[in-house]
Design an enzyme around this catalytic site. Structure first.
Site, PDB file in Angstrom:
ATOM      1  N   GLU A  98      29.582  99.111  36.484  1.00 53.93           N
ATOM      2  CA  GLU A  98      28.381  98.981  35.647  1.00 53.93           C
ATOM      3  C   GLU A  98      27.408  98.005  36.276  1.00 53.93           C
ATOM      4  OE1 GLU A  98      27.499  98.354  30.955  1.00 53.93           O
ATOM      5  OE2 GLU A  98      29.367  97.700  31.786  1.00 53.93           O
ATOM      6  N   VAL A 101      20.534  97.247  24.310  1.00 51.15           N
ATOM      7  CA  VAL A 101      20.979  96.083  25.083  1.00 51.15           C
ATOM      8  C   VAL A 101      21.030  96.445  26.572  1.00 51.15           C
ATOM      9  CG1 VAL A 101      22.632  94.185  25.117  1.00 51.15           C
ATOM     10  CG2 VAL A 101      22.470  95.608  23.087  1.00 51.15           C
ATOM     11  N   PRO A 102      19.865  96.703  27.189  1.00 48.17           N
ATOM     12  CA  PRO A 102      19.889  97.000  28.626  1.00 48.17           C
ATOM     13  C   PRO A 102      20.416  95.793  29.390  1.00 48.17           C
ATOM     14  CG  PRO A 102      17.626  96.639  27.869  1.00 48.17           C
ATOM     15  CD  PRO A 102      18.500  96.670  26.643  1.00 48.17           C
ATOM     16  N   HIS A 103      21.207  96.043  30.418  1.00 50.94           N
ATOM     17  CA  HIS A 103      21.835  94.903  31.089  1.00 50.94           C
ATOM     18  C   HIS A 103      22.266  95.237  32.506  1.00 50.94           C
ATOM     19  CE1 HIS A 103      25.136  97.160  29.172  1.00 50.94           C
ATOM     20  NE2 HIS A 103      25.794  96.876  30.286  1.00 50.94           N
ATOM     21  N   THR A 104      22.535  94.205  33.257  1.00 45.96           N
ATOM     22  CA  THR A 104      23.142  94.364  34.569  1.00 45.96           C
ATOM     23  C   THR A 104      23.840  93.074  34.947  1.00 45.96           C
ATOM     24  OG1 THR A 104      22.795  95.132  36.841  1.00 45.96           O
ATOM     25  CG2 THR A 104      21.186  93.558  35.980  1.00 45.96           C
TER      26      THR A 104
END
Lengths: 102, 156
Positions: A102, B67-70
């Site tokens: 991810e 909740v966009p995330h990286t």
């Protein structure tokens, strides 16, 4: 993994199954959405326990409260017609390691 | 974990205007850059990584929340910003509904526990109908910061 069937006031019986979370990134958003999809249209209730935390497996928000890391011992609990098949599929998913990053 | 530990007040966008998911994410990352929390040189790779993550499945998790995330090596600790899109935004959410509240999260790659605890903190508060409702109505950075502080205090 063994299944424990506990007596219940009403049929069908409650099934509890321990499973070690092996997903490489733990129970993150995508894993939670997969759990929700696996529970899908099941009519009974499936819960996943992480120690004192407990989540309705059909709820994204609930599942994310578990904040479960790889190696966490979870208990899947279900009741209702067809619960065992749903628990089987959840166990297979949660105990696999391979997942895209991810 | 507390919301005010990782939400960057200067990067909050209380009145986001965006027609697309891409535009919303781009503006939120730019806001973290403008607040000095990410380097200009990292901006594009962070945007790309978040958009790539969205391709695997939307982080629109329902209740009008995304909740966009990286995970990115430039982050020493977990950082986040909040954007409110009062008109609603198609985020291809899991429940098919528009998104009004966005928490964008950048975590260090080597601390998966922090990432999960950040998500846990955000979703725990957003499960609360009152918090969600007041946040949707907020139109200033100060109002958003107040709500985050109140939420943190309510758990302690």
């Amino acid at each position: 993994m063994s299944t424990t069937s506990l007596p219940s006031m009403s049929d069908p019986e409650l099934i509890q199954r321990p499973v070690r979370l092996e997903l490489a990134q733990g129970l993150h958003i995508r894993a939670c959405s997969r759990v929700v999809a696996l529970v899908g249209s099941f009519n009974g209730q499936i819960r996943i326990h992480n120690g004192s935390r407990s989540a309705d497996a059909s709820s994204m928000f609930d599942l994310m409260q578990l904040a479960a890391l790889p190696g966490t011992d979870l208990i899947i609990e279900g009741q209702g017609v067809g619960a065992e098949a749903v628990i089987d599929s959840l166990e297979r998913f949660l105990s696999q390691t391979a997942e895209t990053t991810e | 974990m507390r919301l005010t530990e990782f939400v960057v007040p200067d990067a909050i966008l209380p009145q986001l205007k965006a027609d697309t998911k891409q535009s919303a994410i781009r503006q939120m990352v730019a806001s973290l850059k403008d607040a000095g929390k990410i380097r200009p040189a990292d901006e594009e790779t962070i945007v790309s990584a978040i958009l790539k993550r969205e391709e695997l499945g939307s982080t629109g998790i329902g209740r009008g929340v995304a909740v966009p995330h990286t995970k990115h090596p430039s982050a020493d600790s977990i950082i986040s910003t909040v954007a409110l899109c009062h008109e609603g935004l198609d985020f291809e959410s899991l429940d098919g509904e528009d998104v009004y509240i966005l928490f964008l999260l950048i975590s260090p790659p080597d601390r998966p526990g922090d990432h999960l605890r950040g998500l846990e903190t955000i979703t725990r508060h957003l499960k609360n109908d009152d918090f969600c409702s007041f946040l949707k109505q907020a139109t200033t950075t100060a109002a958003v910061v107040d709500l985050l502080q109140e939420a943190d205090e309510s758990q302690s």
